[in-house]
Scaffold this active site. Sequence first.
Site, PDB file in Angstrom:
ATOM      1  N   LYS A 118      19.912  30.511  33.722  1.00 47.22           N
ATOM      2  CA  LYS A 118      18.569  29.908  33.773  1.00 47.22           C
ATOM      3  C   LYS A 118      18.019  29.895  35.194  1.00 47.22           C
ATOM      4  CE  LYS A 118      19.908  25.873  32.119  1.00 47.22           C
ATOM      5  NZ  LYS A 118      21.352  26.083  31.925  1.00 47.22           N
TER       6      LYS A 118
ATOM      7  N   ARG B  24      16.268  19.051  27.769  1.00 48.31           N
ATOM      8  CA  ARG B  24      17.649  19.213  27.335  1.00 48.31           C
ATOM      9  C   ARG B  24      17.984  18.297  26.163  1.00 48.31           C
ATOM     10  NH1 ARG B  24      19.665  21.041  32.956  1.00 48.31           N
ATOM     11  NH2 ARG B  24      21.696  21.916  32.546  1.00 48.31           N
TER      12      ARG B  24
ATOM     13  N   ARG C 244      30.659  30.763  40.954  1.00 45.35           N
ATOM     14  CA  ARG C 244      29.280  30.574  41.401  1.00 45.35           C
ATOM     15  C   ARG C 244      29.185  29.965  42.801  1.00 45.35           C
ATOM     16  NH1 ARG C 244      24.893  27.951  37.441  1.00 45.35           N
ATOM     17  NH2 ARG C 244      26.168  26.061  37.417  1.00 45.35           N
TER      18      ARG C 244
ATOM     19  N   ARG D 200      28.960  24.262  43.660  1.00 42.75           N
ATOM     20  CA  ARG D 200      28.403  23.009  43.163  1.00 42.75           C
ATOM     21  C   ARG D 200      29.535  22.085  42.760  1.00 42.75           C
ATOM     22  NH1 ARG D 200      23.698  24.343  38.883  1.00 42.75           N
ATOM     23  NH2 ARG D 200      24.667  22.522  37.928  1.00 42.75           N
TER      24      ARG D 200
ATOM     25  N   ARG E 168      29.930  19.190  30.365  1.00 42.95           N
ATOM     26  CA  ARG E 168      28.600  19.817  30.352  1.00 42.95           C
ATOM     27  C   ARG E 168      28.409  20.645  29.080  1.00 42.95           C
ATOM     28  NH1 ARG E 168      28.674  22.915  35.755  1.00 42.95           N
ATOM     29  NH2 ARG E 168      26.479  23.369  35.420  1.00 42.95           N
TER      30      ARG E 168
END
Length: 214
Positions: free
Chosen positions: A10, A84, A123, A156, A167
Amino acid sequence: MLLGAPGSGKGTQAEMITRHFGIPVTSPGAILRREKDLGTPLGIETAEITQRGDLVPDKIIVELIEDWLRLHGSHGFVFDGFPRTLPQAESLLSILTRLRTALDLAIWLEVSEETVRARISGRLQCRSCGFTTSVTSAKFAERSVCPYCDGPLVRRNDDDVSVLQTRLREFATKTQPLADFYGKMSILRRIDGNRDRETVFAEISRLIEDKVPA
Ligand code: AMP
């Protein structure tokens, strides 16, 4: 708006849309990370929740989005990671009605759990501008700085295997129902997000070009 599991791309696609089409983007996740780095009351209040991988209360997120829309939303907008939950989606419809605007597209980036795990574990994100890349990307491996703004590329703190479980559960229970919600409004488009960023972006661009007057 861009919807999808953590690691579905996203943020990456939102950034490409902004660069290519000049449409402003907002991401509650990015706003909250910034607020936390700045040490604001909002950042401090929400840091523990985001670090656990839970969703922040709807009221806080909806207020952020409403403020942002009033300031920046008059010439189109892209939401990255919003809404969400169903209450967020319903609040958004009332806000947009009040602002006399509407939603054109809800793009759902579909990814396998394997893709999510691989992306999240590698990431890296720029702390200043949010640019996202991967540790395996040779270009950035030598210098841990952002190619766009020279900010630091960091992991992160919610990209952790145990937090990822939470999550993914939040996504499955609270966000998945939005597919039906936007399906019924006939604005949902599903895209295979397992492919490389350029291929996914080419497909998203075609969808946007069909909506945006030339
Ligand atoms: P993201 O950068 O989109 O992955 O978001 C990071 C974190 O911010 C999420 O795991 C949530 O804790 C919080 N967050 C972001 N967007 C929302 C939202 N629309 N509703 C509730 N919490 C959110």
